[in-house]
Design a protein around this motif. Structure first.
Motif, PDB file in Angstrom:
ATOM      1  N   ALA A   8     -80.405  29.420  94.534  1.00 37.28           N
ATOM      2  CA  ALA A   8     -80.707  30.649  93.788  1.00 37.28           C
ATOM      3  C   ALA A   8     -79.904  30.708  92.497  1.00 37.28           C
ATOM      4  O   ALA A   8     -80.434  31.049  91.428  1.00 37.28           O
ATOM      5  CB  ALA A   8     -80.417  31.872  94.653  1.00 37.28           C
ATOM      6  N   ALA A   9     -78.624  30.379  92.581  1.00 39.53           N
ATOM      7  CA  ALA A   9     -77.770  30.386  91.390  1.00 39.53           C
ATOM      8  C   ALA A   9     -78.300  29.417  90.339  1.00 39.53           C
ATOM      9  O   ALA A   9     -78.372  29.734  89.142  1.00 39.53           O
ATOM     10  CB  ALA A   9     -76.337  30.038  91.770  1.00 39.53           C
ATOM     11  N   PHE A  10     -78.706  28.231  90.778  1.00 37.93           N
ATOM     12  CA  PHE A  10     -79.210  27.216  89.854  1.00 37.93           C
ATOM     13  C   PHE A  10     -80.527  27.651  89.211  1.00 37.93           C
ATOM     14  O   PHE A  10     -80.689  27.593  87.983  1.00 37.93           O
ATOM     15  CB  PHE A  10     -79.408  25.896  90.610  1.00 37.93           C
ATOM     16  N   LEU A  11     -81.473  28.114  90.017  1.00 47.59           N
ATOM     17  CA  LEU A  11     -82.790  28.459  89.499  1.00 47.59           C
ATOM     18  C   LEU A  11     -82.772  29.711  88.630  1.00 47.59           C
ATOM     19  O   LEU A  11     -83.475  29.779  87.611  1.00 47.59           O
ATOM     20  CB  LEU A  11     -83.773  28.643  90.659  1.00 47.59           C
ATOM     21  N   LEU A  12     -81.975  30.692  89.014  1.00 43.70           N
ATOM     22  CA  LEU A  12     -81.904  31.909  88.207  1.00 43.70           C
ATOM     23  C   LEU A  12     -81.175  31.652  86.896  1.00 43.70           C
ATOM     24  O   LEU A  12     -81.438  32.306  85.887  1.00 43.70           O
ATOM     25  CB  LEU A  12     -81.241  33.033  89.000  1.00 43.70           C
ATOM     26  N   LEU A  13     -80.276  30.691  86.899  1.00 46.92           N
ATOM     27  CA  LEU A  13     -79.567  30.329  85.670  1.00 46.92           C
ATOM     28  C   LEU A  13     -80.530  29.723  84.649  1.00 46.92           C
ATOM     29  O   LEU A  13     -80.451  30.017  83.454  1.00 46.92           O
ATOM     30  CB  LEU A  13     -78.444  29.334  85.984  1.00 46.92           C
ATOM     31  N   ILE A  14     -81.442  28.869  85.121  1.00 52.09           N
ATOM     32  CA  ILE A  14     -82.338  28.187  84.186  1.00 52.09           C
ATOM     33  C   ILE A  14     -83.709  28.854  84.051  1.00 52.09           C
ATOM     34  O   ILE A  14     -84.448  28.566  83.101  1.00 52.09           O
ATOM     35  CB  ILE A  14     -82.546  26.716  84.600  1.00 52.09           C
ATOM     36  N   GLY A  15     -84.057  29.746  84.994  1.00 53.37           N
ATOM     37  CA  GLY A  15     -85.421  30.285  84.966  1.00 53.37           C
ATOM     38  C   GLY A  15     -85.551  31.784  85.103  1.00 53.37           C
ATOM     39  O   GLY A  15     -86.643  32.288  85.384  1.00 53.37           O
ATOM     40  N   PHE A  16     -84.445  32.522  84.889  1.00 50.09           N
ATOM     41  CA  PHE A  16     -84.498  33.980  85.086  1.00 50.09           C
ATOM     42  C   PHE A  16     -85.536  34.642  84.179  1.00 50.09           C
ATOM     43  O   PHE A  16     -86.244  35.564  84.591  1.00 50.09           O
ATOM     44  CB  PHE A  16     -83.120  34.596  84.843  1.00 50.09           C
ATOM     45  N   ASN A  17     -85.635  34.191  82.940  1.00 51.98           N
ATOM     46  CA  ASN A  17     -86.567  34.812  81.989  1.00 51.98           C
ATOM     47  C   ASN A  17     -88.022  34.668  82.403  1.00 51.98           C
ATOM     48  O   ASN A  17     -88.882  35.452  81.984  1.00 51.98           O
ATOM     49  CB  ASN A  17     -86.372  34.221  80.589  1.00 51.98           C
ATOM     50  N   SER A  18     -88.297  33.659  83.230  1.00 51.62           N
ATOM     51  CA  SER A  18     -89.694  33.441  83.646  1.00 51.62           C
ATOM     52  C   SER A  18     -90.168  34.490  84.652  1.00 51.62           C
ATOM     53  O   SER A  18     -91.377  34.660  84.847  1.00 51.62           O
ATOM     54  CB  SER A  18     -89.842  32.047  84.259  1.00 51.62           C
ATOM     55  N   ILE A  19     -89.230  35.210  85.270  1.00 45.47           N
ATOM     56  CA  ILE A  19     -89.583  36.194  86.301  1.00 45.47           C
ATOM     57  C   ILE A  19     -90.472  37.297  85.738  1.00 45.47           C
ATOM     58  O   ILE A  19     -91.305  37.858  86.443  1.00 45.47           O
ATOM     59  CB  ILE A  19     -88.303  36.780  86.936  1.00 45.47           C
ATOM     60  N   LYS A  20     -90.312  37.607  84.450  1.00 46.60           N
ATOM     61  CA  LYS A  20     -91.101  38.682  83.845  1.00 46.60           C
ATOM     62  C   LYS A  20     -92.595  38.375  83.837  1.00 46.60           C
ATOM     63  O   LYS A  20     -93.425  39.260  83.609  1.00 46.60           O
ATOM     64  CB  LYS A  20     -90.624  38.953  82.420  1.00 46.60           C
TER      65      LYS A  20
END
Length: 296
Positions: free
Chosen positions: A46-58
């Motif tokens: 989760a830490a890894f993916l949210l670090l690189i892909g958090f903006n994609s959640i929108k």
């Protein structure tokens, strides 16, 4: 691999990454409990993916979060614990072979829940594959009498979870970017994973300062970043550019890598287990021999 279709490139990469995951689970379990491993694997990824892909959640619509959550638990959270518990009793190579029943499970649940019609060959392949799984469990129990092969059913249950998840992604999350699905999955799982970790005994002083635990955490970090984080994005994309059964076909080649690691680590694998494994692969081959008569 330059001339290979994109879906085959994804399949090869995932085979190597996930084929190495089983030995990483085995090594991480030396210092961690199954609950700790499953929770930490989820949190690290989760830490890894949210670090690189958090903006994609929108890019995820409000109405799609229900399916993102279901996908998160079926495709990641539950299997992470099932495999961890299973490998406390059975060899990593055997777990990887049993995991190759995932395409068969995908076909079964695709037909039952998602209106995909069986062909005769596919139905025959399902029975052949399940027979192979049963024989593999029996052969393993005979070769390793000290291992509890009832735990092999946990791997089969994980295959059911994967099968449901891949059909859900294809049916309900097809238009969402693969990174957004992965990041959304792990955003959902942060709190459940932390709650499990909190009650797993991980924060006891003797655990936190254990050198064995530190070594296991190293293996777990590799597993979480590559075997869960990176692989999750690649697999989501593979499902979207191919079919559910083709995407889960990665489980045919995973055992090749896992068997190599198991052999190097001193695991025992007999000719009878090899025969059962070939029966499973034959069953899976038959389920993919002809195109389905209906599509998603």
């Amino acid at each position: 691999m330059k001339n290979l279709p994109t879906k085959w490139v994804y399949l090869v990469i995932l085979s190597i990454v996930w084929g190495s995951s089983f030995i990483l689970i085995k090594k991480a379990l030396i210092g961690l409990t199954p609950l700790q491993l499953g929770a930490l694997r989820t949190l690290f990824a989760a830490a890894f993916l949210l670090l690189i892909g958090f903006n994609s959640i929108k890019k995820i619509k409000k109405s799609e979060w229900k399916w993102i959550a279901i996908s998160a638990f079926l495709g990641t959270f539950i299997p992470a614990f099932l495999f961890a518990f299973a490998e406390t009793e059975i060899d990593s190579a055997v777990a990887s072979i049993l995991n190759s029943t995932t395409p068969i499970m995908t076909l079964i649940f695709g037909a039952v829940l998602f209106s995909i019609t069986f062909t005769r060959n596919q139905l025959f392949g399902v029975f052949i594959g399940l027979i192979g799984s049963f024989l593999l469990i029996l052969a393993g129990a005979e070769v390793n009498p000290n291992q509890n092969y009832w735990y092999a059913t946990l791997v089969l249950l994980a295959s059911v979870c994967y099968a449901l998840n891949v059909n859900i992604i294809k049916r309900h999350l097809q238009e969402i970017p693969a990174m957004a699905i992965a990041a959304g999955n792990f955003l959902v799982l942060i709190i459940p994973a932390f709650v499990v970790l909190l009650f797993s005994g991980f924060f006891k002083q003797e655990v936190l300062y254990s050198e064995t635990v530190h070594i296991s955490l190293g293996y777990l970090a590799i597993l979480a970043v590559f075997g869960t984080g990176v692989a999750k994005v690649l697999f989501n994309k593979l499902v979207q550019i191919s079919t559910p059964v083709f995407a889960t076909s990665v489980t045919y080649t995973i055992p090749i890598i896992a068997l190599l690691w198991g052999f190097l680590d001193g695991e025992t694998f007999t000719i009878w287990q090899g025969g059962a494994a070939l029966i499973i692969i034959l069953g899976v081959f038959l389920t993919n021999r002809k195109k389905k008569t209906t599509t998603f």
